[in-house]
Design a protein around this motif. Sequence first.
Motif, PDB file in Angstrom:
ATOM      1  N   UNK A 515       0.844  -1.194   0.000  1.00 30.05           N
ATOM      2  CA  UNK A 515       0.000   0.000   0.000  1.00 30.05           C
ATOM      3  C   UNK A 515       0.878   1.242   0.000  1.00 30.05           C
ATOM      4  N   UNK A 516       0.777   2.078   1.030  1.00 25.77           N
ATOM      5  CA  UNK A 516       1.541   3.328   1.072  1.00 25.77           C
ATOM      6  C   UNK A 516       2.901   3.157   1.746  1.00 25.77           C
ATOM      7  N   UNK A 517       3.223   1.932   2.147  1.00 22.26           N
ATOM      8  CA  UNK A 517       4.453   1.715   2.908  1.00 22.26           C
ATOM      9  C   UNK A 517       5.547   1.144   2.012  1.00 22.26           C
ATOM     10  N   UNK A 518       6.784   1.632   2.267  1.00 19.91           N
ATOM     11  CA  UNK A 518       7.962   1.094   1.595  1.00 19.91           C
ATOM     12  C   UNK A 518       8.665   0.148   2.566  1.00 19.91           C
ATOM     13  N   UNK A 519       9.052  -1.014   2.069  1.00 20.39           N
ATOM     14  CA  UNK A 519       9.686  -2.010   2.936  1.00 20.39           C
ATOM     15  C   UNK A 519      11.041  -2.387   2.341  1.00 20.39           C
ATOM     16  N   UNK A 520      12.062  -2.352   3.196  1.00 20.31           N
ATOM     17  CA  UNK A 520      13.424  -2.746   2.825  1.00 20.31           C
ATOM     18  C   UNK A 520      13.771  -4.026   3.581  1.00 20.31           C
ATOM     19  N   UNK A 521      14.265  -5.038   2.876  1.00 26.80           N
ATOM     20  CA  UNK A 521      14.610  -6.322   3.488  1.00 26.80           C
ATOM     21  C   UNK A 521      16.089  -6.589   3.255  1.00 26.80           C
ATOM     22  N   UNK A 522      16.810  -6.854   4.335  1.00 26.69           N
ATOM     23  CA  UNK A 522      18.223  -7.239   4.259  1.00 26.69           C
ATOM     24  C   UNK A 522      18.308  -8.665   4.785  1.00 26.69           C
ATOM     25  N   UNK A 523      18.610  -9.606   3.886  1.00 29.54           N
ATOM     26  CA  UNK A 523      18.567 -11.043   4.213  1.00 29.54           C
ATOM     27  C   UNK A 523      19.966 -11.636   4.070  1.00 29.54           C
ATOM     28  N   UNK A 524      20.293 -12.564   4.983  1.00 26.76           N
ATOM     29  CA  UNK A 524      21.569 -13.285   4.877  1.00 26.76           C
ATOM     30  C   UNK A 524      21.337 -14.744   5.232  1.00 26.76           C
ATOM     31  N   UNK A 525      22.339 -15.569   4.948  1.00 24.70           N
ATOM     32  CA  UNK A 525      22.255 -16.996   5.310  1.00 24.70           C
ATOM     33  C   UNK A 525      23.327 -17.339   6.327  1.00 24.70           C
ATOM     34  N   UNK A 569       9.991   1.309  11.365  1.00 27.04           N
ATOM     35  CA  UNK A 569       9.953   0.142  12.242  1.00 27.04           C
ATOM     36  C   UNK A 569      10.888  -0.929  11.689  1.00 27.04           C
ATOM     37  N   UNK A 570      11.397  -1.758  12.597  1.00 26.93           N
ATOM     38  CA  UNK A 570      12.252  -2.869  12.183  1.00 26.93           C
ATOM     39  C   UNK A 570      11.869  -4.107  12.973  1.00 26.93           C
ATOM     40  N   UNK A 571      11.864  -5.237  12.271  1.00 28.38           N
ATOM     41  CA  UNK A 571      11.645  -6.514  12.936  1.00 28.38           C
ATOM     42  C   UNK A 571      12.561  -7.544  12.295  1.00 28.38           C
ATOM     43  N   UNK A 572      12.728  -8.680  12.959  1.00 29.34           N
ATOM     44  CA  UNK A 572      13.670  -9.682  12.484  1.00 29.34           C
ATOM     45  C   UNK A 572      12.962 -11.033  12.396  1.00 29.34           C
ATOM     46  N   UNK A 573      13.291 -11.757  11.336  1.00 32.69           N
ATOM     47  CA  UNK A 573      12.885 -13.151  11.192  1.00 32.69           C
ATOM     48  C   UNK A 573      14.173 -13.958  11.064  1.00 32.69           C
ATOM     49  N   UNK A 574      14.339 -14.935  11.936  1.00 34.05           N
ATOM     50  CA  UNK A 574      15.611 -15.654  11.934  1.00 34.05           C
ATOM     51  C   UNK A 574      15.418 -17.068  12.449  1.00 34.05           C
ATOM     52  N   UNK A 575      16.288 -17.956  11.976  1.00 37.65           N
ATOM     53  CA  UNK A 575      16.317 -19.335  12.464  1.00 37.65           C
ATOM     54  C   UNK A 575      17.769 -19.707  12.674  1.00 37.65           C
ATOM     55  N   UNK A 576      18.052 -20.212  13.835  1.00 32.89           N
ATOM     56  CA  UNK A 576      19.438 -20.502  14.175  1.00 32.89           C
ATOM     57  C   UNK A 576      20.023 -21.520  13.189  1.00 32.89           C
ATOM     58  N   UNK A 577      21.183 -21.144  12.582  1.00 31.04           N
ATOM     59  CA  UNK A 577      21.854 -22.011  11.636  1.00 31.04           C
ATOM     60  C   UNK A 577      21.444 -21.797  10.196  1.00 31.04           C
ATOM     61  N   UNK A 578      20.395 -20.988   9.956  1.00 35.94           N
ATOM     62  CA  UNK A 578      19.912 -20.804   8.586  1.00 35.94           C
ATOM     63  C   UNK A 578      19.996 -19.362   8.101  1.00 35.94           C
ATOM     64  N   UNK A 580      19.198 -14.823   8.763  1.00 34.99           N
ATOM     65  CA  UNK A 580      18.316 -13.814   9.333  1.00 34.99           C
ATOM     66  C   UNK A 580      17.810 -12.884   8.231  1.00 34.99           C
ATOM     67  N   UNK A 581      16.609 -12.336   8.481  1.00 37.88           N
ATOM     68  CA  UNK A 581      16.048 -11.304   7.594  1.00 37.88           C
ATOM     69  C   UNK A 581      15.608 -10.135   8.452  1.00 37.88           C
ATOM     70  N   UNK A 582      16.149  -8.962   8.178  1.00 32.51           N
ATOM     71  CA  UNK A 582      15.752  -7.749   8.872  1.00 32.51           C
ATOM     72  C   UNK A 582      14.811  -6.971   7.956  1.00 32.51           C
ATOM     73  N   UNK A 583      13.591  -6.757   8.421  1.00 33.99           N
ATOM     74  CA  UNK A 583      12.534  -6.126   7.620  1.00 33.99           C
ATOM     75  C   UNK A 583      12.268  -4.738   8.188  1.00 33.99           C
ATOM     76  N   UNK A 584      12.518  -3.724   7.363  1.00 31.35           N
ATOM     77  CA  UNK A 584      12.338  -2.328   7.782  1.00 31.35           C
ATOM     78  C   UNK A 584      11.119  -1.759   7.050  1.00 31.35           C
ATOM     79  N   UNK A 585      10.200  -1.195   7.816  1.00 34.53           N
ATOM     80  CA  UNK A 585       8.992  -0.601   7.249  1.00 34.53           C
ATOM     81  C   UNK A 585       9.065   0.907   7.415  1.00 34.53           C
TER      82      UNK A 585
END
Length: 587
Positions: A515-525, A569-578, A580-585
């Motif tokens: 919608x009106x929001x821009x989202x930046x995702x920084x993902x790593x393995x 805003x920032x939130x993180x999705x991560x799984x140990x050993x796999x 992380x993804x940092x999602x900035x809104x």
Amino acid sequence: MIKRVAKYYLPLLVVSLLLSIWIFYNEKKNISNLELKELALKSNLIVENLNPIIANIFYWSQNDFTKEDFDPRYNQKYEEQLGNFIVGMNHYSQFRFIKKNGEEALRLIRTKDGKIINDLNFQNKKNEGYFKKTIALDSSEIYLSPLNLNIENGKIERPFSPMIRGGAPVFNKSGEKLGMVVINYDAKELLATLTKKLNYTFYLVDSNGKFLANSENNNRAFEHLTDPNNHLDFSTSFPKTWKAITQDKETQFGTGKNFWVVTKLDFKEAISQFNVIDSNRSKLNSSNEWYLISRVSNTDVLAASMNFYLALFVLNLICFIIIAYVAKGEVKNEKIKEVYLLRLKKKRKALENQNVLLTSIKTKLELRNRQLKEYNSIVAHNLRAPTTSMSALISMVSGSEDYEEVKTIIPKLNTISGSINTLVQDLLTYVRVLNDDTIEIEKFEIKPVIEQSLCLFVETIDGTVNVEIDLSGWKTIKFSKIYFQSVVQNLISNAIKYRDPTKESYIKIKTIRQKEKRILIVEDNGIGINLEKHQSEIFKLYRRFHRNVSGKGMGLFMVKTQLESLNAEIRVESEYGKGSSFIITFN
């Protein structure tokens, strides 16, 4: 000083609040009891007004009537006798003889100017409810009709005349039913008395929930007769209250912002106590059941309690002033103690820096130690604040008699001082971010900023980390360029720092729109984060989740601070050993 005032005053405030609640409910109980007595008096007033009509009907129904008495041609002898009787009973608006076929045989009425006249405009009342009820009674029964409006020639009389009709069948000596006697009781004055000069809202309601009187809006009374299409009676206006009255049989209860006091008046039960009506002589037949209801709002209770609350407020104000004065004195004494302690510290440092004889130092330390013990004794009894690590080490120094031991403690003090200084600097950085009103907001292309940030780590990235950039979602943003660059650099730095050496590493940077929001995702393995364990601490100051990687836990804290200062805003999705993804809104 604020803490001390709060410490002494809060218990008093809690007690005052509890007392305020008790005052409210106690006043509510008092008002409820008074209203219950008031309603009982109103019930007695109604009974006292209706008892005479019962007695009079009983008296006239027992008269030795003949058929001629129910013939308009021969009953003129009653005109003067009954006229004098009605004159003395100023609440009676009509006295009538009605034949058993419903035709009126004698009709004495009270005019608007108070005169009693013999009205020869007879009507047939065979279809009226009170006629049907009364004509069916035995000689031992009297009927009292519901309270309604007077009807003449099939139409409601105007102006409205609230009326109760009392009637009894009449028999001659041979037991033949001749008809009935009917007295119309004008209830206008009675209703006015019931609704006059009241402290709270009063309702008089019949057993069907219809308004008979209403001190709040008396135009609502008898609407069920004057406007049959209007269904806003008491039962529909106050359904919860009506249910409590009729089903739960409660007499005192609350509903929301009001509480209600109710008295039920059953005519059969109340008026049968009158000495004319007993089981051997006559029996009252009436379906009348009235509810006398008082409504008291919580605002009324507060108004009635205002004097108590005012006294309580004045008492609290006096106590607060006294407590503030005492607290001020304590704070002043503590400041004197702090100044004295500071002087002791300076003197102790001066003694430590001087190369004097051990005996002289020992003597002076013993003197200072005695003084500090005395001060610590006072502090132990009066100072409630938690003791810090610095004060603990100082106490160790002041209590030591061995100079060498003192020298081993000094480095610890320096370490703690350095830690405190570091913490202060970090917090100052944090505060500067929060208080920075001069940060420049501008619209810029994000690709050059990302590329510049990647250039800072080019030596690390080349050959070891694959970088993918997808800016198809959006390419420009209106934000602080400095903060944006700082955030990107921190996230790229973390992705590199916490990469997994056992696999080929990558960093993906992409943009999307919602919608009106821009989202930046920084993902790593990379090695990832155990969110089940650390979810609540990810963005807190000095939090580290991998002990084998250097760092002090400041980066993510500053990222979150910089973003939130500009409504991102920032939130993180991560799984140990796999990874992380940092999602900035960006809002």
